[in-house]
Design a protein around this motif. Structure first.
Motif, PDB file in Angstrom:
ATOM      1  N   ALA A 260      -0.916   0.867  -8.935  1.00 55.22           N
ATOM      2  CA  ALA A 260       0.513   1.653  -9.476  1.00 55.22           C
ATOM      3  C   ALA A 260       0.521   2.776  -8.350  1.00 55.22           C
ATOM      4  O   ALA A 260       1.678   2.839  -7.671  1.00 55.22           O
ATOM      5  N   ALA A 261      -0.397   3.809  -8.305  1.00 55.16           N
ATOM      6  CA  ALA A 261      -0.154   5.084  -7.420  1.00 55.16           C
ATOM      7  C   ALA A 261      -0.127   4.768  -6.135  1.00 55.16           C
ATOM      8  O   ALA A 261       0.806   5.159  -5.219  1.00 55.16           O
ATOM      9  N   GLN A 262      -0.863   3.515  -5.452  1.00 57.60           N
ATOM     10  CA  GLN A 262      -0.848   3.281  -4.025  1.00 57.60           C
ATOM     11  C   GLN A 262       0.764   2.332  -3.816  1.00 57.60           C
ATOM     12  O   GLN A 262       1.052   2.246  -2.752  1.00 57.60           O
ATOM     13  N   LEU A 263       1.218   2.076  -4.894  1.00 60.50           N
ATOM     14  CA  LEU A 263       2.578   1.671  -4.697  1.00 60.50           C
ATOM     15  C   LEU A 263       3.799   2.570  -4.433  1.00 60.50           C
ATOM     16  O   LEU A 263       4.869   2.301  -4.433  1.00 60.50           O
ATOM     17  N   THR A 264       3.466   3.786  -4.498  1.00 61.80           N
ATOM     18  CA  THR A 264       4.303   4.892  -4.538  1.00 61.80           C
ATOM     19  C   THR A 264       4.238   5.844  -3.028  1.00 61.80           C
ATOM     20  O   THR A 264       3.041   5.334  -2.126  1.00 61.80           O
ATOM     21  N   ASN A 265       5.132   6.463  -2.711  1.00 58.89           N
ATOM     22  CA  ASN A 265       4.845   7.375  -1.362  1.00 58.89           C
ATOM     23  C   ASN A 265       4.279   8.584  -1.564  1.00 58.89           C
ATOM     24  O   ASN A 265       4.311   9.525  -0.829  1.00 58.89           O
ATOM     25  N   ASN A 266       3.490   8.752  -2.838  1.00 60.47           N
ATOM     26  CA  ASN A 266       2.659  10.035  -2.770  1.00 60.47           C
ATOM     27  C   ASN A 266       1.545   9.571  -3.915  1.00 60.47           C
ATOM     28  O   ASN A 266       1.749   9.915  -5.233  1.00 60.47           O
TER      29      ASN A 266
ATOM     30  N   PRO B 289       5.554  -6.344  12.222  1.00 59.90           N
ATOM     31  CA  PRO B 289       6.088  -5.068  12.746  1.00 59.90           C
ATOM     32  C   PRO B 289       6.588  -3.906  11.664  1.00 59.90           C
ATOM     33  O   PRO B 289       6.949  -4.734  10.498  1.00 59.90           O
ATOM     34  N   LYS B 290       6.556  -2.812  11.902  1.00 61.84           N
ATOM     35  CA  LYS B 290       6.893  -1.679  10.981  1.00 61.84           C
ATOM     36  C   LYS B 290       8.533  -2.038  10.800  1.00 61.84           C
ATOM     37  O   LYS B 290       9.213  -2.015  11.738  1.00 61.84           O
ATOM     38  N   LYS B 291       8.825  -1.915   9.772  1.00 60.10           N
ATOM     39  CA  LYS B 291      10.229  -2.213   9.400  1.00 60.10           C
ATOM     40  C   LYS B 291      11.070  -0.723   9.319  1.00 60.10           C
ATOM     41  O   LYS B 291      10.319   0.178   8.823  1.00 60.10           O
TER      42      LYS B 291
ATOM     43  N   LEU C 256       7.542   6.454   5.223  1.00 62.84           N
ATOM     44  CA  LEU C 256       7.815   7.049   6.564  1.00 62.84           C
ATOM     45  C   LEU C 256       7.040   6.539   7.527  1.00 62.84           C
ATOM     46  O   LEU C 256       7.256   6.447   8.762  1.00 62.84           O
ATOM     47  N   THR C 257       5.819   6.297   7.261  1.00 60.75           N
ATOM     48  CA  THR C 257       4.808   5.988   8.340  1.00 60.75           C
ATOM     49  C   THR C 257       4.589   4.411   8.279  1.00 60.75           C
ATOM     50  O   THR C 257       4.108   4.210   9.313  1.00 60.75           O
ATOM     51  N   THR C 258       4.470   3.848   7.016  1.00 64.87           N
ATOM     52  CA  THR C 258       4.119   2.466   7.292  1.00 64.87           C
ATOM     53  C   THR C 258       5.269   1.410   7.289  1.00 64.87           C
ATOM     54  O   THR C 258       5.134   0.395   7.591  1.00 64.87           O
ATOM     55  N   GLY C 259       6.516   1.924   6.691  1.00 67.39           N
ATOM     56  CA  GLY C 259       7.680   1.141   7.039  1.00 67.39           C
ATOM     57  C   GLY C 259       7.598   0.261   5.778  1.00 67.39           C
ATOM     58  O   GLY C 259       8.665  -0.521   5.523  1.00 67.39           O
TER      59      GLY C 259
ATOM     60  N   GLY D 187       0.584  -1.186  -0.094  1.00 63.33           N
ATOM     61  CA  GLY D 187       0.107   0.111   0.031  1.00 63.33           C
ATOM     62  C   GLY D 187       0.905   1.254  -0.145  1.00 63.33           C
ATOM     63  O   GLY D 187       1.942   1.274   0.459  1.00 63.33           O
ATOM     64  N   GLY D 188       0.321   2.538  -0.506  1.00 62.12           N
ATOM     65  CA  GLY D 188       0.962   3.687  -0.715  1.00 62.12           C
ATOM     66  C   GLY D 188       1.368   4.155   0.663  1.00 62.12           C
ATOM     67  O   GLY D 188       0.437   4.037   1.826  1.00 62.12           O
ATOM     68  N   ASP D 189       2.242   4.873   1.046  1.00 67.17           N
ATOM     69  CA  ASP D 189       2.620   5.772   2.300  1.00 67.17           C
ATOM     70  C   ASP D 189       2.044   7.092   2.229  1.00 67.17           C
ATOM     71  O   ASP D 189       2.251   7.792   1.321  1.00 67.17           O
ATOM     72  N   ASP D 190       1.111   7.219   3.171  1.00 70.69           N
ATOM     73  CA  ASP D 190       0.709   8.675   3.453  1.00 70.69           C
ATOM     74  C   ASP D 190      -0.054   8.882   2.296  1.00 70.69           C
ATOM     75  O   ASP D 190      -0.615  10.193   2.016  1.00 70.69           O
TER      76      ASP D 190
END
Length: 545
Positions: free
Chosen positions: A77-83, A47-49, A144-147, A34-37
């Motif tokens: 594809a977008a959810q696999l990015t950090n934005n 556990p979060k890596k 940053l938030t999901t690890g 999943g995408g981060d933020d």
């Protein structure tokens, strides 16, 4: 995968085919991240890596992202990015607005967290189609938030020339193609004159419809800022060119292109004093930002032309023979020096100018009293058009001489402080001296769009004559520009300059000069003294007249 996508797994290798889009060459990782933020929701309880992603995570994340993109599944594809919010419109637009109907993505070997890949595609629109091929890359980072390992989103992932605020669009071109010609009808192309690439694109965007052409169909990079011209990547249907007359001179332009190539970073502009018409503009590097027209840097001692005009206008000197002071140093809240602390005693104004004596041009701070901080800017605007909004036909930075105080005022008198100029501005200043009047620089006829030009301003006769005599002294004999101008024939004038720039080992080299009915100015980044590299560039351009 979305409906209609087919996934075949053979020996651990997968291929995706969806509406004609193919992808292959990566190991399949079941279970998208999943995408981060970006709104993605975790379905894992591990556990979060932390720390950089490992090789397996890099491979699997890149595989999932490229597979989703290749299948036309923009949201996944977008959810696999950090934005995800920024990524989805560009990924979805690959098919919807760029009209890519077929694509094969072939990844290369990862280098650390960076994964290169090539794209071979077909673009189809309005019955026309053309192949498109390019290379790009992506980088995998830790969310940053999901690890989770995620693609670090940059528009350049989709195409290396995409930047923030741009997109890929295939449609009828926003402007018809143009055949730009010089003052004598010689065709100007970016292949022959690389520095004109951006200028020609801007001229096409602004005047293509007025030149009589017919728009074709193109894949282009378009900007949300509609004042920025489209960048054509692929022409599906050429359309019909219209002929656009410019004021450039192919011979002078060729000399300018060759002159700047002698230095890593250099720009030059040539202007005709009698008309203000721009005869050449060149930069090295040729691609990217047009420093010659858009740069904004301290011009160093070339600004002493304007300071001299201010001194004449304020009655601080009466002519070239006026006696002035040129001590080794002068203090105005801080100490200012001449180059190598030379001391000329009480020379004539002409000799002080020819030797570029800093202290001579700082001494007027005190006599001007409360007007000292504004006098230079007033002179620059009143006689040289600096501070007016120039309408050259393309976008330009038109110089800045802001009000100042204290030591900053003293620095401004020798072209430092907050003063900002570029090669176009300084070429215009030299042209004003030679022609006896400020004539706003123009690159195409005003009649094309009836744009409003900055008004012509005449120099007082005694000021013009004095400035020409000062610049002639600098270009000959003991003048700082004499060596550079030695090869230039006829009546001539010049001024050298150097300006320190934070982070550079050497100063920027500035040089502005005129000969006959041509004025030119150059700046060479980290070029040392203006009479060397900057003067070399200008002399080569003037010799092409």
């Amino acid at each position: 995968m979305r409906s209609g996508a087919k996934v075949a797994v053979v020996g651990g290798v997968f291929a995706v085919v969806a509406t004609g889009v193919g992808y292959g060459g990566w190991n399949l990782w079941n279970g998208m991240t999943g995408g981060d933020d970006g709104g993605g929701v975790s379905t894992q309880s591990a556990p979060k890596k932390t720390g950089p992603p490992d090789a397996e995570e890099i491979e699997k994340t890149a595989a999932d992202f490229l597979a989703a993109w290749a299948s036309g599944d923009g949201p996944t594809a977008a959810q696999l990015t950090n934005n995800a919010a920024a990524a989805e419109p560009l990924i979805t637009g690959y098919g919807a607005t760029a009209h890519v109907t077929e694509a094969v993505i072939e990844p290369g070997e990862a280098v650390g967290a960076k994964v290169p890949f090539t794209v071979r595609a077909t673009v189809e629109y309005a019955g026309a189609s053309k192949p498109l091929a390019y290379s790009s890359s992506l980088t995998v980072v830790r969310g940053l938030t999901t690890g989770r390992p995620l693609v670090d989103w940059q528009p350049s992932v989709i195409h290396p020339e995409l930047t923030e605020g741009t997109s890929l669009v295939t449609s009828e071109a926003s402007a018809p193609p143009i055949k730009a010609v010089d003052k004598d009808g010689v065709e100007l192309t970016e292949e022959k004159f690389p520095s004109l690439k951006g200028v020609l694109a801007e001229l096409r965007q602004k005047y293509g419809a007025k030149a009589g052409g017919v728009a074709g169909v193109e894949l282009a990079i378009t900007s949300a800022d509609r004042t920025v011209p489209d960048k054509t990547l692929l022409t599906l249907t050429k359309g019909k060119e219209g002929t656009l007359q410019t004021y450039l001179d192919a011979g002078v332009q060729a000399a300018a292109e060759n002159a700047v190539k002698r230095y890593d970073k250099a720009s030059v502009v040539a202007v005709e004093p009698s008309t203000g018409r721009i005869r050449a503009v060149a930069n090295n590097p040729a691609a990217g930002f047009n420093t010659a027209f858009g740069g904004a840097q301290a011009p160093g001692s070339t600004m002493k032309i304007v300071t001299a005009a201010m001194m004449i206008d304020k009655g601080l000197v009466s002519g070239p023979g006026s006696k002035v002071e040129c001590p080794a140093t002068v203090t105005w809240e801080r100490e200012f020096h001449n180059l190598k602390d030379f001391d000329l005693g009480t020379p004539s104004f002409q000799r002080a100018f020819a030797h570029s004596c800093n202290t001579t041009f700082i001494k007027p701070v005190k006599p001007l009293g409360t007007d000292a901080g504004t006098a230079l800017g007033e002179t620059a605007k009143k006689y040289f058009g600096i501070g007016e909004e120039w309408q050259t036909g393309v976008k330009t930075w038109d110089g800045s001489v802001p009000a100042s105080s204290g030591a900053e005022t003293a620095a401004s008198y020798i072209g430092q402080g907050k003063i900002q100029m570029n090669a176009l501005n300084m070429a215009s200043i030299a042209a004003t001296v030679k022609g006896g009047a400020f004539r706003q620089p123009v690159i195409v006829p005003q009649s094309l769009d009836d744009r409003t030009l900055a008004p012509t301003r005449q120099l007082p006769g005694t000021m013009a004559a004095t400035l020409r005599q000062l610049m002639a002294a600098a270009a000959t004999g003991e003048g700082t520009g004499a060596r550079a101008m030695a090869s230039v024939g006829g009546a001539k004038g010049a001024k050298t300059g150097s300006a320190e720039v934070d982070g550079q080992g050497d100063s920027n080299a500035w040089f502005t000069a005129y000969a006959g009915d041509l004025a030119a100015a150059a700046v060479v980044d980290s070029g040392g003294h203006g009479g060397d590299s900057g003067g070399d560039v200008v002399a080569r351009v003037l010799n092409a007249r």
